[in-house]
Design a protein around this motif. Structure first.
Motif, short mmCIF file in Angstrom:
data_model
loop_
_atom_site.label_atom_id
_atom_site.label_comp_id
_atom_site.label_asym_id
_atom_site.label_seq_id
_atom_site.Cartn_x
_atom_site.Cartn_y
_atom_site.Cartn_z
N GLN A 1 -16.37 48.68 33.36
CA GLN A 1 -14.95 48.22 32.84
C GLN A 1 -13.97 49.37 32.57
O GLN A 1 -12.87 49.38 33.03
N ILE A 2 -14.66 50.58 32.29
CA ILE A 2 -13.85 51.74 32.45
C ILE A 2 -13.34 52.09 33.77
O ILE A 2 -12.14 52.57 34.27
N ALA A 3 -14.33 52.28 34.84
CA ALA A 3 -13.91 52.39 36.26
C ALA A 3 -13.13 51.25 36.82
O ALA A 3 -12.17 51.64 37.61
N LEU A 4 -13.15 50.22 36.56
CA LEU A 4 -12.40 49.08 36.82
C LEU A 4 -10.93 49.12 36.30
O LEU A 4 -9.84 49.07 36.94
N ASN A 5 -10.73 49.81 35.01
CA ASN A 5 -9.65 49.80 34.33
C ASN A 5 -8.87 50.95 35.08
O ASN A 5 -7.53 50.85 35.25
N LEU A 6 -9.53 52.07 35.49
CA LEU A 6 -8.73 53.21 35.86
C LEU A 6 -8.49 52.73 37.41
O LEU A 6 -7.27 53.18 38.01
N SER A 7 -9.27 52.13 38.17
CA SER A 7 -8.99 51.76 39.46
C SER A 7 -7.94 50.64 39.69
O SER A 7 -7.21 50.52 40.75
N SER A 8 -7.81 49.68 38.36
CA SER A 8 -6.73 48.77 38.47
C SER A 8 -5.55 49.50 38.20
O SER A 8 -4.39 49.11 38.80
N MET A 9 -5.40 50.60 37.53
CA MET A 9 -4.13 51.33 37.40
C MET A 9 -3.66 51.67 38.74
O MET A 9 -2.33 51.86 39.01
N THR A 10 -4.45 52.47 39.54
CA THR A 10 -4.03 52.79 40.89
C THR A 10 -3.41 51.70 41.89
O THR A 10 -2.71 51.77 42.50
N PHE A 11 -4.41 50.59 41.63
CA PHE A 11 -4.13 49.57 42.39
C PHE A 11 -2.83 48.74 42.08
O PHE A 11 -2.21 48.39 43.10
N MET A 12 -2.18 49.21 40.85
CA MET A 12 -1.20 48.40 40.60
C MET A 12 0.23 49.37 41.20
O MET A 12 1.04 48.73 41.57
N VAL A 13 -0.10 50.48 41.54
CA VAL A 13 0.69 51.31 41.93
C VAL A 13 0.93 50.80 43.50
O VAL A 13 2.03 50.43 44.00
N ALA A 14 -0.29 50.55 44.16
CA ALA A 14 -0.23 50.04 45.51
C ALA A 14 0.46 48.65 45.44
O ALA A 14 1.30 48.22 46.37
N MET A 15 0.15 47.86 44.36
CA MET A 15 0.71 46.72 44.54
C MET A 15 2.25 46.72 44.30
O MET A 15 3.12 45.63 44.65
N GLY A 16 2.88 47.50 43.64
CA GLY A 16 4.49 47.79 43.64
C GLY A 16 4.84 48.30 44.99
O GLY A 16 5.74 47.62 45.32
N PHE A 17 4.01 48.74 45.99
CA PHE A 17 4.49 49.02 47.21
C PHE A 17 4.69 47.58 47.92
O PHE A 17 5.10 47.64 48.80
N SER A 18 3.49 47.03 47.79
CA SER A 18 3.27 45.59 48.36
C SER A 18 4.68 44.83 47.96
O SER A 18 5.03 44.02 48.85
N VAL A 19 4.89 44.70 46.69
CA VAL A 19 6.18 43.94 46.24
C VAL A 19 7.33 44.35 47.12
O VAL A 19 8.32 43.77 47.63
N VAL A 20 7.46 45.74 47.19
CA VAL A 20 8.65 46.48 48.19
C VAL A 20 8.67 45.86 49.46
O VAL A 20 9.48 45.43 50.03
N ALA A 21 7.34 45.68 49.96
CA ALA A 21 7.21 45.34 51.44
C ALA A 21 7.52 43.65 51.40
O ALA A 21 8.21 43.48 52.52
N MET A 22 7.33 43.01 50.44
CA MET A 22 7.49 41.68 50.42
C MET A 22 8.86 41.43 50.46
O MET A 22 9.46 40.59 51.27
N ILE A 23 9.38 42.41 49.52
CA ILE A 23 11.14 41.99 49.38
C ILE A 23 11.98 42.40 50.77
O ILE A 23 12.70 41.84 51.36
N ARG A 24 11.53 43.79 51.17
CA ARG A 24 12.14 44.34 52.42
C ARG A 24 11.95 43.45 53.56
O ARG A 24 12.81 43.29 54.39
#
Length: 436
Positions: A253-276
């Motif tokens: 759970q600890i490793a998953l939570n930390l990895s999820s935080m960095t993944f969400m930054v990537a998800m933010g870029f994914s949203v930008v890619a989807m919009i643009r």
């Protein structure tokens, strides 16, 4: 996107002060939620490329229709998913999880399941807001929700300021209330903005078009499956870790939570890619579409390298934030959890790059409204390749928890490579077709 994970981060850190069993309970309860959330959030992403395309074309009616039909389907889906989680709760008793963990997880899951409804409705408004390039407003709403969650967690987990001491259930109360506030505040912000106000008032939810419903479903259902296949394999990692014991599950759970935080930054870029990409598709500027996508790939790749280095350097320090090292009764358990989590973060450091590439590639493909082939790719990568590896290495070798995460690494790597190849092929084909 990061704000969603910060809610879980706060819950994990605060609950982790109570003990490893409580932390594992939150992990188990959230594993059910993550599967349902993945379907709801994945489905809602259909709204963004449709609204972005309409926004680029200056077509108000098309944009409002896309949002209205997406919102209607998200509301229906949120209720169905919450009901499904309630029905599935007894499955916990048959999953070979530690009994004390299951008993703590049950009441927590009840309240968090209710919070699924406002969360998915929020996602519909968020994806609309993203499609209009108004990405700050969902951020403001998420920041407010996190502040409310911290305050209520402190009150109800530990019994502060006259509130009852509810432990794990207190964390669920904070999550539920903060998500209700989040959706209400985002609607208010969109209502106050001149550009978005006409879209969020006078929504005739039950005046629907079969054609538009079908269009949203055709985009949303495969997108939901894509996210489901990925989240489900991480959920499988939680359950497999539970078979190994409460400490491996807490470490996971600890490793998953930390990895999820960095993944969400990537998800933010994914949203930008989807919009643009959606914008450029609407304008039929396919060379710009490809150039913009590669710019986002490069920027997100650089961020992934930074996160990978952080996990390599602080793989032992980060897990200690989640546990109370001053508690002598829990010292042995805490030391084991940190040791396992540190190994998992080393594996996570490696897949930061491929995980980032695969989610940004998915964003570009959704922006191009290409969702069916990517769905097949994600299924093959995670469930035909990743899951068998994690199951075998985790349960039948000495690798244990690390073996489970090596399976995750394999699935994410295959997904990243194949999805990037798919985008590269389609974007080149668009340019060639336009030049003929």
């Amino acid at each position: 996107m990061l704000g969603h994970t910060v809610v879980a981060l706060v819950d994990n850190i605060m609950v982790g002060q109570l003990g490893t069993a409580e932390l594992a309970a939150v992990s188990l309860g959230n594993s059910f939620m993550f599967v349902a959330m993945s379907l709801g959030i994945g489905f809602s992403t259909a709204i963004t490329p449709l609204v972005a395309e309409a926004d680029a074309e200056g077509n108000f009616e098309k944009g409002k229709s896309s949002f209205k039909h997406g919102l209607f389907l998200c509301i229906v889906l949120s209720v169905l998913l919450a009901a499904t989680v309630f029905i599935a709760k007894p499955v916990m008793y048959t999953m070979k999880q530690p009994p004390e963990v299951v008993e703590l997880a049950m009441p927590y899951l009840t309240l968090v399941t209710v919070s699924l409804i406002p969360l998915i409705i929020f996602q519909a408004f968020k994806q609309f807001s993203d499609g209009m390039s108004l990405t700050r407003y969902p951020m403001y709403a998420t920041v407010l929700a996190n502040l409310v969650n911290v305050l209520l967690n402190y009150m109800f987990i530990f019994g502060k300021w006259g509130a009852p001491e509810l432990g794990v259930v207190g964390a669920a109360i904070g999550t539920l209330v903060s998500r209700v506030i989040m959706v209400l505040y985002l609607w208010y912000l969109l209502y106050k903005k001149e550009k978005s106000r006409p879209f969020v008032i006078g929504i005739k939810l039950f005046t629907l078009s079969k054609v538009m419903l079908k269009k949203v479903v055709n985009l949303g259902f495969p997108s939901a499956l894509q996210m489901f296949f990925e989240v489900a394999i991480f959920t499988a990692a939680i359950w497999l870790s539970g078979i190994l014991g409460k400490n491996p599950q807490a470490a996971n759970q600890i490793a998953l939570n930390l990895s999820s935080m960095t993944f969400m930054v990537a998800m933010g870029f994914s949203v930008v890619a989807m919009i643009r990409v959606g914008n450029q598709k609407g304008l039929k500027r396919f060379e710009d579409l490809r150039r913009i996508a590669f710019s986002i790939f490069l920027l997100s790749f650089l961020c992934a390298v930074v996160f990978a280095l952080m996990f390599l350097i602080f793989n032992t320090a980060f897990p200690k934030m989640y546990l109370d090292y001053d508690n002598p009764l829990e010292f042995k358990n805490n030391a084991e959890v940190v040791s396992i989590a540190a190994q998992l973060l080393l594996v996570s450091a490696i897949f930061q790059i491929t995980d980032t590439i695969q989610v940004v590639a998915l964003g570009t493909l959704r922006g191009m409204q290409d969702v069916k082939i990517p769905t097949i790719i994600t299924f093959i990568a995670y469930w035909a390749i990743g899951f068998p590896i994690m199951y075998y290495l985790g349960l039948f070798t000495d690798y244990g928890s690390t073996g489970i995460w090596l399976g995750l690494l394999a699935g994410l790597t295959v997904s990243g490579i194949l999805l990037f190849i798919r985008f590269n092929y389609l974007s080149k084909r668009l340019i060639l077709s336009q030049s003929k």
